[in-house]
Design an enzyme around this catalytic site. Structure first.
Site, mmCIF file in Angstrom:
data_model
loop_
_atom_site.group_PDB
_atom_site.id
_atom_site.type_symbol
_atom_site.label_atom_id
_atom_site.label_comp_id
_atom_site.label_asym_id
_atom_site.label_seq_id
_atom_site.Cartn_x
_atom_site.Cartn_y
_atom_site.Cartn_z
ATOM 1 N N HIS A 90 52.427 10.547 8.454
ATOM 2 C CA HIS A 90 53.827 10.304 8.100
ATOM 3 C C HIS A 90 54.167 8.866 8.397
ATOM 4 O O HIS A 90 53.530 7.900 7.763
ATOM 5 C CB HIS A 90 54.698 11.391 8.498
ATOM 6 C CG HIS A 90 55.753 11.681 8.261
ATOM 7 N ND1 HIS A 90 56.317 11.151 6.958
ATOM 8 C CD2 HIS A 90 56.898 12.214 8.713
ATOM 9 C CE1 HIS A 90 57.678 11.498 6.826
ATOM 10 N NE2 HIS A 90 57.965 12.248 7.739
ATOM 11 N N ASP A 112 54.485 2.671 2.956
ATOM 12 C CA ASP A 112 53.935 2.046 4.272
ATOM 13 C C ASP A 112 52.871 0.983 3.873
ATOM 14 O O ASP A 112 52.462 0.433 4.996
ATOM 15 C CB ASP A 112 53.203 3.228 5.096
ATOM 16 C CG ASP A 112 54.457 4.309 5.920
ATOM 17 O OD1 ASP A 112 55.434 3.665 6.195
ATOM 18 O OD2 ASP A 112 54.116 5.393 5.689
ATOM 19 N N HIS A 167 50.245 10.337 -1.457
ATOM 20 C CA HIS A 167 51.484 10.866 -1.200
ATOM 21 C C HIS A 167 51.390 12.389 -1.673
ATOM 22 O O HIS A 167 50.929 12.581 -2.731
ATOM 23 C CB HIS A 167 52.741 10.023 -1.777
ATOM 24 C CG HIS A 167 53.847 10.378 -1.049
ATOM 25 N ND1 HIS A 167 54.595 11.123 -1.474
ATOM 26 C CD2 HIS A 167 54.451 9.553 -0.079
ATOM 27 C CE1 HIS A 167 55.678 11.316 -0.727
ATOM 28 N NE2 HIS A 167 55.670 10.497 -0.014
HETATM 29 N N1 ACO Z 1 42.500 7.687 1.421
HETATM 30 C C1 ACO Z 1 41.316 8.194 0.904
HETATM 31 N N2 ACO Z 1 41.418 9.552 0.249
HETATM 32 C C2 ACO Z 1 42.391 10.267 0.274
HETATM 33 C C3 ACO Z 1 43.738 9.598 0.666
HETATM 34 C C4 ACO Z 1 43.550 8.289 1.505
HETATM 35 N N3 ACO Z 1 44.648 7.674 1.959
HETATM 36 N N4 ACO Z 1 44.700 10.439 0.555
HETATM 37 C C5 ACO Z 1 44.255 11.572 0.093
HETATM 38 N N5 ACO Z 1 43.070 11.330 -0.268
HETATM 39 C C6 ACO Z 1 42.063 12.401 -0.932
HETATM 40 C C7 ACO Z 1 41.698 13.346 -0.114
HETATM 41 O O1 ACO Z 1 40.482 13.237 0.726
HETATM 42 C C8 ACO Z 1 41.483 14.716 -1.102
HETATM 43 O O2 ACO Z 1 40.269 14.290 -1.646
HETATM 44 P P1 ACO Z 1 39.343 15.681 -2.121
HETATM 45 O O3 ACO Z 1 40.268 16.373 -3.277
HETATM 46 O O4 ACO Z 1 38.240 14.932 -2.542
HETATM 47 O O5 ACO Z 1 39.438 16.490 -0.924
HETATM 48 C C9 ACO Z 1 42.700 14.431 -2.013
HETATM 49 O O6 ACO Z 1 43.080 12.830 -1.971
HETATM 50 C C10 ACO Z 1 44.152 14.893 -1.859
HETATM 51 O O7 ACO Z 1 44.540 14.695 -0.474
HETATM 52 P P2 ACO Z 1 45.153 15.491 0.525
HETATM 53 O O8 ACO Z 1 44.990 15.221 1.689
HETATM 54 O O9 ACO Z 1 44.958 16.949 0.116
HETATM 55 O O10 ACO Z 1 46.596 15.274 0.135
HETATM 56 P P3 ACO Z 1 48.106 15.740 0.799
HETATM 57 O O11 ACO Z 1 49.005 15.841 -0.037
HETATM 58 O O12 ACO Z 1 47.757 16.982 1.782
HETATM 59 O O13 ACO Z 1 48.425 14.394 1.692
HETATM 60 C C11 ACO Z 1 48.807 12.245 2.573
HETATM 61 C C12 ACO Z 1 49.311 13.661 1.577
HETATM 62 C C13 ACO Z 1 48.967 12.920 3.893
HETATM 63 C C14 ACO Z 1 49.958 11.083 2.457
HETATM 64 C C15 ACO Z 1 47.510 11.621 2.591
HETATM 65 O O14 ACO Z 1 47.504 11.115 1.062
HETATM 66 C C16 ACO Z 1 47.082 10.607 3.255
HETATM 67 O O15 ACO Z 1 46.448 10.845 4.523
HETATM 68 N N6 ACO Z 1 47.545 9.274 3.101
HETATM 69 C C17 ACO Z 1 47.343 8.342 4.214
HETATM 70 C C18 ACO Z 1 48.336 8.276 5.194
HETATM 71 C C19 ACO Z 1 49.430 7.712 4.639
HETATM 72 O O16 ACO Z 1 49.640 6.732 4.178
HETATM 73 N N7 ACO Z 1 50.663 8.457 4.977
HETATM 74 C C20 ACO Z 1 52.150 8.107 4.536
HETATM 75 C C21 ACO Z 1 52.806 8.991 3.723
HETATM 76 S S1 ACO Z 1 54.062 8.028 3.160
HETATM 77 C C22 ACO Z 1 55.035 8.767 4.214
HETATM 78 O O17 ACO Z 1 54.969 9.711 5.022
HETATM 79 C C23 ACO Z 1 56.142 7.792 4.794
#
Ligand code: ACO
Length: 426
Positions: A265, A360, A304
């Site tokens: 987050h 971010d 996201h």
């Molecule tokens: N890098 C690589 N792969 C990713 C990323 C990433 N940053 N984010 C998602 N994926 C992939 C996952 O591995 C998954 O792949 P799969 O279908 O092959 O298993 C798919 O994309 C879906 O990802 P989920 O984790 O299921 O998506 P969710 O909606 O639950 O998570 C989140 C969203 C937590 C923001 C995620 O994208 C992430 O971890 N991003 C990196 C951390 C980040 O930047 N957080 C800030 C968000 S903005 C905020 O909160 C202010």
């Protein structure tokens, strides 16, 4: 004709019609299906497809990359308004007129100082304490100083405590920062606006009067506006959930700060800079991308839950980066970030999963250019998000539909076992 969803369960021959309103069905109506003695429910870890409230504060269209506060597009607010104007908008539903804004600014200015005894609490933290833990504990401690925050049903008491919290957050953040640097605290100066005063409390040294470059003050205003609210995100959900048991604003905001601190987050901005520093140079980007695709690491600042398009906040921040670098000089990690983004927008792995830069991705570069250490980055997110938490808290408190938050579970453990005396255990 009323829109309905017909559900039929062949196993029992039961049927039901559920009303569809606002593109949702009421989950409790599923209870009419009896599944072997259990009422039918939904299973939705992480609230992937569950609305928990009506809200009139922030609108997001994740597919189109749209973000609006009270109906105003984020780009227009970022271009024309100040953070305190936006905080007023979030809290009151309308932009303030000049008199309302002047009055609101003077109320916030009046409440900037911290209670003296809180300074002794701050002194008790280790010198290298993470500033988010100082923030979380101190905001929770505010309730000891302002117990009238439990009178949240009284609009005057509620409004006073919202003002107090928004006013004190920058002071608390600046004190946490200076404690880490073993520098004496700088008290708020009433002659400065909200963001200028924050920069002064952070960076003032021996000079008689600290004067920040107006471009940096504006960059801070823009960052604060972009981070002010984001509907039902993880930390806002924590605030609402803690509010649901009848809590004061400070306890709820402290829970919000804890939720925000996580790297998935608000903690992602700190993680992005760590990632950029590890990659170091543009030529190492392809190797890093291979690691992401192999599932070894995540590309922080990408992806996201809601945006399946470019996060509109990231677009505005990317522009601010250039303005800030005009004053501070260019951070060479910007080239690494741009190269990562190029891969992210072209490579099939990211395109297929609709992963784009989020808020971010570029903010950490600005924070670093302004002189902040990475552990302060999420603090800089928490300060403006306080107005969003307060607006959401207020909406929650006055919403007669709301109840104590209490999700269901699907129990998978053992049942009704006889106690095993110690001497009979393996
Ligand atoms: N890098 C690589 N792969 C990713 C990323 C990433 N940053 N984010 C998602 N994926 C992939 C996952 O591995 C998954 O792949 P799969 O279908 O092959 O298993 C798919 O994309 C879906 O990802 P989920 O984790 O299921 O998506 P969710 O909606 O639950 O998570 C989140 C969203 C937590 C923001 C995620 O994208 C992430 O971890 N991003 C990196 C951390 C980040 O930047 N957080 C800030 C968000 S903005 C905020 O909160 C202010």
């Amino acid at each position: 004709m009323a829109d309905i969803l017909q559900i039929r369960r062949p196993a029992s021959g039961t049927e039901a019609e559920l009303a569809i309103t606002e593109a949702t069905i009421r989950a409790t109506e599923l209870r009419q299906f009896d599944i072997g003695g259990e009422p039918l429910a939904t299973f939705d870890p992480g609230f992937m497809n569950t609305a928990v409230c009506h809200s009139a504060i922030t609108y997001i269209d994740g597919d189109a990359g749209v973000l609006e506060y009270r109906g105003y597009p984020i780009a227009e607010l970022a271009e024309h308004s100040t953070y305190l104007e936006v905080a007023y908008l979030l809290l009151n539903g309308e932009l303030p007129n000049p008199t309302q804004l002047a009055d609101w600014e003077s109320q916030v200015t009046e409440h900037r100082t911290l209670p003296d005894k809180l300074k002794t609490v701050l002194a008790g933290f280790p010198y290298d304490a993470h500033p988010m833990t100082i923030l979380m504990a101190s905001v929770a401690a505010f309730y000891s100083f302002y117990p009238d925050a439990r009178n949240f049903d009284d609009p005057a008491a509620r409004s006073l405590n919202i003002t107090r919290l928004i006013a004190k957050m920058p002071t608390l953040a600046a004190f946490a920062y200076r404690k880490g640097k073993a520098r004496p605290y700088v008290n708020p100066d009433d002659s400065y606006g909200y963001c200028h005063n924050f920069l002064a409390m952070l960076f003032k040294q021996a000079e008689r009067r600290y004067v920040a470059d107006p471009r940096l003050i504006r960059a801070m205003e823009v960052l604060f506006i972009l981070h002010a609210d984001h509907e039902q995100n993880c930390s806002t959900n924590a605030v609402r959930s803690v509010a649901s048991s009848g809590n004061d604003l400070y306890t709820c905001a402290s829970a919000g700060i804890g939720a925000l601190h996580g790297p998935l987050h608000g903690g992602a901005n700190e993680a992005v800079l760590k990632m950029l520093r590890e990659i170091r140079t543009v030529d190492r980007v392809p190797e890093f991308i291979e690691g992401v695709k192999a599932g070894k690491v995540r590309m922080m600042g990408f992806g996201h839950r809601v945006y399946k398009n470019y996060d509109p906040r990231a677009k505005i921040i990317k522009k601010s980066v250039e303005d800030v670098f005009e004053v501070t000089g260019v951070n060479p990690l910007l080239e690494v970030a741009k190269e990562l983004e190029r891969y992210g927008l072209e490579d099939e792995y990211f395109v297929k999963r609709r992963l784009y830069p989020n808020v971010d991705f570029y903010s950490g570069l600005i924070y670093e250019a302004l002189g902040f250490p990475p552990e302060m980055f999420t603090v800089l997110f928490a300060i403006p998000r306080t107005s969003g938490w307060a607006a959401q808290y207020q909406e929650f408190i006055t919403d007669s539909e709301q109840k104590i938050a209490r999700p269901k579970q699907i129990y998978t453990g053992s049942r009704t076992r006889s106690y095993v005396p110690m001497e009979e255990r393996d």
